[in-house]
Design an enzyme around this catalytic site. Structure first.
Site, PDB file in Angstrom:
ATOM      1  CG  ASP A  47      -3.765  -4.631  -0.361  1.00 42.94           C
ATOM      2  OD1 ASP A  47      -4.998  -4.506  -0.347  1.00 42.94           O
ATOM      3  OD2 ASP A  47      -3.010  -4.016   0.411  1.00 42.94           O
ATOM      4  CB  SER A  88      -4.132  -2.245   3.399  1.00 43.68           C
ATOM      5  OG  SER A  88      -4.921  -2.596   2.294  1.00 43.68           O
ATOM      6  CB  THR A 141       0.742  -4.055   2.808  1.00 42.85           C
ATOM      7  OG1 THR A 141      -0.661  -3.936   2.592  1.00 42.85           O
ATOM      8  CG2 THR A 141       1.090  -5.494   3.113  1.00 42.85           C
ATOM      9  CD  GLU A 259       0.829  -4.798  -0.473  1.00 44.31           C
ATOM     10  OE1 GLU A 259      -0.319  -4.643  -0.049  1.00 44.31           O
ATOM     11  OE2 GLU A 259       1.638  -3.860  -0.578  1.00 44.31           O
ATOM     12  CG  ASP A 264      -6.729  -2.724  -2.346  1.00 41.43           C
ATOM     13  OD1 ASP A 264      -7.816  -3.079  -1.859  1.00 41.43           O
ATOM     14  OD2 ASP A 264      -6.269  -1.574  -2.202  1.00 41.43           O
ATOM     15  CG  HIS A 268      -9.952   0.332  -3.884  1.00 41.32           C
ATOM     16  ND1 HIS A 268     -10.888   0.589  -2.908  1.00 41.32           N
ATOM     17  CD2 HIS A 268      -8.863  -0.180  -3.249  1.00 41.32           C
ATOM     18  CE1 HIS A 268     -10.373   0.243  -1.716  1.00 41.32           C
ATOM     19  NE2 HIS A 268      -9.158  -0.229  -1.904  1.00 41.32           N
ATOM     20  CG  ASP A 306      -4.887  -6.581   2.593  1.00 36.94           C
ATOM     21  OD1 ASP A 306      -5.441  -7.198   1.653  1.00 36.94           O
ATOM     22  OD2 ASP A 306      -4.388  -5.463   2.451  1.00 36.94           O
ATOM     23  CG  HIS A 307      -8.815  -5.986   2.693  1.00 33.53           C
ATOM     24  ND1 HIS A 307      -9.013  -5.649   1.359  1.00 33.53           N
ATOM     25  CD2 HIS A 307      -7.824  -5.159   3.133  1.00 33.53           C
ATOM     26  CE1 HIS A 307      -8.213  -4.662   1.031  1.00 33.53           C
ATOM     27  NE2 HIS A 307      -7.463  -4.355   2.081  1.00 33.53           N
TER      28      HIS A 307
HETATM   29 ZN   LIG Z   1      -7.793  -1.173  -0.581  1.00 39.37          ZN
END
Ligand SMILES: [Zn+2]
Length: 369
Positions: A47, A88, A141, A259, A264, A268, A306-307
């Site tokens: 993620d 996500s 996810t 995952e 991620d 953040h 995912d990104h």
């Molecule tokens: Zn995120």
């Protein structure tokens, strides 16, 4: 000199047998991708793991990553139906269901109608299925592979969907959404009644005995599991155990989603060490899965994200030993995302395509309908 023409005549005669001629005619050399059907699919999602996170993780790890072992590399376009910058939930729904949906949506189309996930379809077709995450198991996810909800934070409703599809193996946090609920149902008792062996963080994952029959669930935390650098250490063990558990669970093949959820969260938080340590752990998992797949020979392994999160940049002042990392955002970005594939069917994953194509390609590899 006399023997040579005779030998040549014999060779010419052999070459003119009808079989050889026919073969040469019906097998023109086409530029076609040869697809071999995998028995198993393991989908690994980092993620927030964009190419910058992979680059930083690679340099931070003596210029090496398990991803170098993947022969096929592609790129996916990660935008959702509602925003150029996805979240996500919409992104995982694109992998799980093959549809673009709006940010925040879990396993539903852009018009909010539920859509069957690949995990649900494969479970129906007799595959063994599993989900492993370092977030809660009801987080965006993993949830997108088994649940259907317009809003990703309806965690208690999402937990109910774990009783709708018999996922054979799952590991992640979020125990409280199963046993301390507003509706006062005890979903852990309900899982146990449905042939699940359920363990939790009171027992280290590596001390858990997986059942010889039935299903297995492990809750690694009441809410979010800890970061890797604060002592969480189950992802590698739970991924390896999942591979062998599901492999022995039936003869139809398996679908396992793993995952690395907190790459991620490091983005953040704009904390380079958080991103790097989470990537480090996920990279070990990738190597373990790749080694297992090489041994197995029938497993398609796909690694993607995912990104990207944070707009991570490796600045000019960086050296291989000392990365100077900067972020431009505390949110996700719209940068396209790499896809790595290994094993039968992996050739399908080269090129540039929408995130929804990952779902299509998994089904195409398995030669479903
Ligand atoms: Zn995120």
């Amino acid at each position: 000199m006399k023997y040579i023409p005779i030998v040549m005549l014999l060779l010419l005669a052999a070459c003119k047998t009808p079989d050889v001629v026919t073969q040469a005619v019906v097998e023109p050399r086409e530029n076609k991708v040869e697809i071999t059907k995998p028995k198993n699919i393991v989908l690994l999602i980092g993620d927030g793991m964009g190419l910058s996170q992979i680059s930083a993780g690679n340099y931070d790890n003596d210029n090496q990553t398990a991803l170098e072992g993947f022969p096929v590399v592609g790129i996916h376009k990660c935008h959702s139906s509602s925003k150029l910058v996805t979240d996500s939930a919409a992104a995982a729904t694109s992998f799980a269901c093959g549809v673009k949906t709006f940010n925040g949506a879990i396993g539903v189309r852009a018009d909010s109608t539920p859509v069957q996930t690949i995990l649900e379809e494969l479970e129906e077709r007799g595959f063994s299925t599993g989900l492993v995450a370092t977030s809660t198991i009801v987080h965006a996810t993993p949830a997108s592979f088994i649940a259907h909800n317009e809003y990703r934070k309806n965690y208690e409703a999402i937990a109910l969907d774990f009783l709708e599809t018999e996922v054979d193996y799952f590991v992640g946090g979020g125990k409280k959404y199963f046993d301390r609920r507003e509706d006062e149902r005890d979903l852990i008792a309900e899982l146990k009644a449905r042939d699940y062996t359920v363990e939790d963080y009171l027992t280290d994952f590596k001390d858990c005995e997986l059942p010889a029959s039935g299903n297995f669930a492990y809750f690694s935390a009441d809410k979010d599991p800890l970061p890797y650098d604060q002592g969480r250490d189950y992802l590698v063990d739970a991924s390896k155990a999942g591979l062998s558990f599901l492999d022995n669970h039936g003869d139809q093949g398996m679908f396992l989603m793993i995952e690395g959820s907190q790459i991620d969260w490091g983005g953040h938080a704009n904390t380079p060490s958080y991103v790097l340590t989470e990537f480090y752990e996920f990279d070990i998992v990738i190597q373990e899965v790749l080694d297992w797949a090489k041994e197995d020979g029938e497993t398609l392994v796909i690694v993607t994200a995912d990104h990207e999160t944070g707009g991570l940049s490796i600045r000019e002042t960086s050296t291989m030993d000392s990365l100077d990392i900067e972020f431009i955002s505390t949110h996700h970005t719209a940068t396209m995302i790499p896809v790595f594939a290994y094993g039968p069917g992996s050739d399908l994953f080269s090129g540039i395509y929408e995130n929804t194509a990952i779902y299509d390609k998994m089904r195409q590899a398995l030669q479903l309908d």
